[in-house]
Design an enzyme around this catalytic site. Structure first.
Site, mmCIF file in Angstrom:
data_model
loop_
_atom_site.group_PDB
_atom_site.id
_atom_site.type_symbol
_atom_site.label_atom_id
_atom_site.label_comp_id
_atom_site.label_asym_id
_atom_site.label_seq_id
_atom_site.Cartn_x
_atom_site.Cartn_y
_atom_site.Cartn_z
ATOM 1 N N SER A 180 -23.449 -23.600 -92.284
ATOM 2 C CA SER A 180 -23.138 -24.996 -92.537
ATOM 3 C C SER A 180 -22.145 -25.142 -93.701
ATOM 4 O O SER A 180 -21.008 -24.696 -93.597
ATOM 5 C CB SER A 180 -24.444 -25.752 -92.805
ATOM 6 O OG SER A 180 -24.248 -27.134 -92.873
ATOM 7 N N ASP A 350 -26.172 -29.068 -81.623
ATOM 8 C CA ASP A 350 -25.894 -29.257 -83.042
ATOM 9 C C ASP A 350 -25.155 -30.571 -83.255
ATOM 10 O O ASP A 350 -24.045 -30.760 -82.753
ATOM 11 C CB ASP A 350 -25.053 -28.083 -83.563
ATOM 12 C CG ASP A 350 -25.020 -27.987 -85.071
ATOM 13 O OD1 ASP A 350 -25.131 -29.046 -85.734
ATOM 14 O OD2 ASP A 350 -24.868 -26.869 -85.588
ATOM 15 N N HIS A 383 -28.575 -27.341 -85.322
ATOM 16 C CA HIS A 383 -28.034 -26.908 -86.613
ATOM 17 C C HIS A 383 -28.982 -25.970 -87.361
ATOM 18 O O HIS A 383 -28.558 -24.945 -87.902
ATOM 19 C CB HIS A 383 -27.738 -28.135 -87.467
ATOM 20 C CG HIS A 383 -26.761 -27.908 -88.572
ATOM 21 N ND1 HIS A 383 -25.419 -27.676 -88.357
ATOM 22 C CD2 HIS A 383 -26.924 -27.871 -89.923
ATOM 23 C CE1 HIS A 383 -24.794 -27.519 -89.503
ATOM 24 N NE2 HIS A 383 -25.694 -27.619 -90.476
#
Length: 407
Positions: A180, A350, A383
């Protein structure tokens, strides 16, 4: 329009909720004026998460060029006690978490432990402002100036400092793995040719470069409200999520948008496919980590503007003071060296590193050497799955180690 205004107000209140206030006290000691946590219960990641699993662990610190004192943890051997005989690997966490994210699952499911058991010299980075990287050579977290940074500084200062330190300590070039925000830091840094002479390979999990096509309605509401900028007017420089009041505000947003927020993490980041309830309990136990409000505003600018550029001071004059030009400089993803070994893993569920934005990034990398680029797409992954799912060891981490062996 009324509903939109309500959402904006609720998001704003979410950001400035008093329940998000910092809980950790700070004092100054006599070690070069460093500000450190004074809580006796803060035993560090090594003692609280690594040694309890039967692994040896070392606590390290490195100071950035702008004075932030970052903590790093080293796992120099596997659980068997055999010292690493493979190159160092630096793991960089994402937004609102710290290095604990690589250790929350069982040892055979957590990347930090898996790498150590496979002979790698594992280093865990913690960005400025998080619990164990809250020191500074002259500032306290209670000082507004301490929080005057965004991911620009994470890319320009934190990442190079951590990479340089690991390189100096080990005498070897290293593999980098980011998740991320940790991928955004890497992409920005390497597009500026920073630290590349010390990097063997780069693995990006849920890569973030572009954010304008994100599918989380909650994230979009926060970004487009423009009320986040008012945080500075109110003197709120530290962004800390959490608390009862925040939960009430989130519930209000969900009711007004008809979003299913039975799981807030799913509403923001996408519904995870493979994370156990016990792992999610561990996530909440260690709690969200603070970041700078300016960092959140920078991410919101990316959503609104559809670019990957430096922080926009929203004034041609102010930008000119900082950059020598009226608009923020752009990070050119196509300037990342074509022969840099890259491994990208992204998921179909995601909401933050969504497939459309990842494809925009892939367009920038279209000239990358084919034998130096590996792309892994997992339709069922969201995610958080890339660091917390129970099956990541087989579907993500094994391919990463195969990638390491080639580089």
């Amino acid at each position: 329009m009324a509903n939109s205004l309500t959402i904006c107000i609720l998001v704003f209140l979410l950001c400035v909720s008093a329940d998000g206030a910092r809980q950790v006290p700070y004092t100054i000691n006599n070690n070069n004026g460093r500000f450190l946590s004074s809580s006796d219960s803060d035993v560090g990641i090594c003692k609280s998460m690594v040694e309890t699993q039967g692994y040896s662990c070392e606590e390290h610190t490195v100071t950035t060029t702008d004075g932030y004192i970052l903590s790093l943890q080293r796992i120099p051997a596997g659980r068997s006690g055999v010292t690493a005989d493979k190159p160092p690997v630096l793991l960089q966490h994402g937004l609102l978490v710290d290095a604990a994210t690589w250790l929350l699952n069982t040892p055979d499911q957590s990347l930090g432990f898996i790498l150590a058991d496979n002979g790698y010299d594992v280093w865990l980075a913690n960005t400025r402002g998080t619990k164990y990287s809250s020191g500074h050579t002259s500032l306290s977290p209670s000082d507004p100036a301490y929080w005057d940074w965004s991911w620009d500084e994470l890319a320009a200062n934190d990442l190079p400092a951590s990479v340089q330190y690991v390189h100096d300590q080990t005498g070897q070039n290293l593999h980098y793995v980011g998740h991320s925000l940790g991928t955004l830091m890497a992409l920005a840094a390497f597009s500026k040719q920073q630290s590349l002479n010390m990097i063997r390979s780069v693995s990006l999990l849920s890569p973030i470069a572009y954010l304008d096509q994100i599918t989380t309605l909650l994230g979009k509401a926060a970004a487009y409200s423009m009320l986040g900028d008012a945080l500075y007017w109110m003197g709120i420089h530290e962004f800390v999520p959490g608390g009862e009041t925040v939960t009430k505000f989130i519930n209000g947003i969900c009711l007004r948008t008809n979003i299913d927020c039975s799981s807030v993490t799913s509403a923001f980041a996408g519904p995870p496919c493979c994370i156990s309830p016990s792992t999610m309990d561990a996530v909440f136990k260690y709690g969200p980590q603070p970041t700078a409000t300016k960092n959140m505003l920078h991410l919101a600018q990316m959503i609104r503007q559809g670019t990957i550029a430096m922080y926009d001071y929203r004034s041609g004059d102010d930008n000119k003071k900082h950059y020598g030009q009226p608009t923020p400089p752009v990070y050119n993803m196509s300037s990342i060296p074509n022969d840099l070994p890259l491994f990208l893993a992204h998921g179909g569920q995601d909401y933050l590193s969504d497939p459309a934005d990842v494809q925009t990034l892939m367009g920038d990398l279209s000239d990358h050497d084919a034998d130096k680029l590996v792309v892994l797409y997992l339709e069922e992954y969201a995610h958080l799955d890339f660091t917390l799912a129970g099956n990541t060891n087989q579907v993500v981490y094994d391919p990463i180690m195969d990638f390491f062996s080639l580089n």
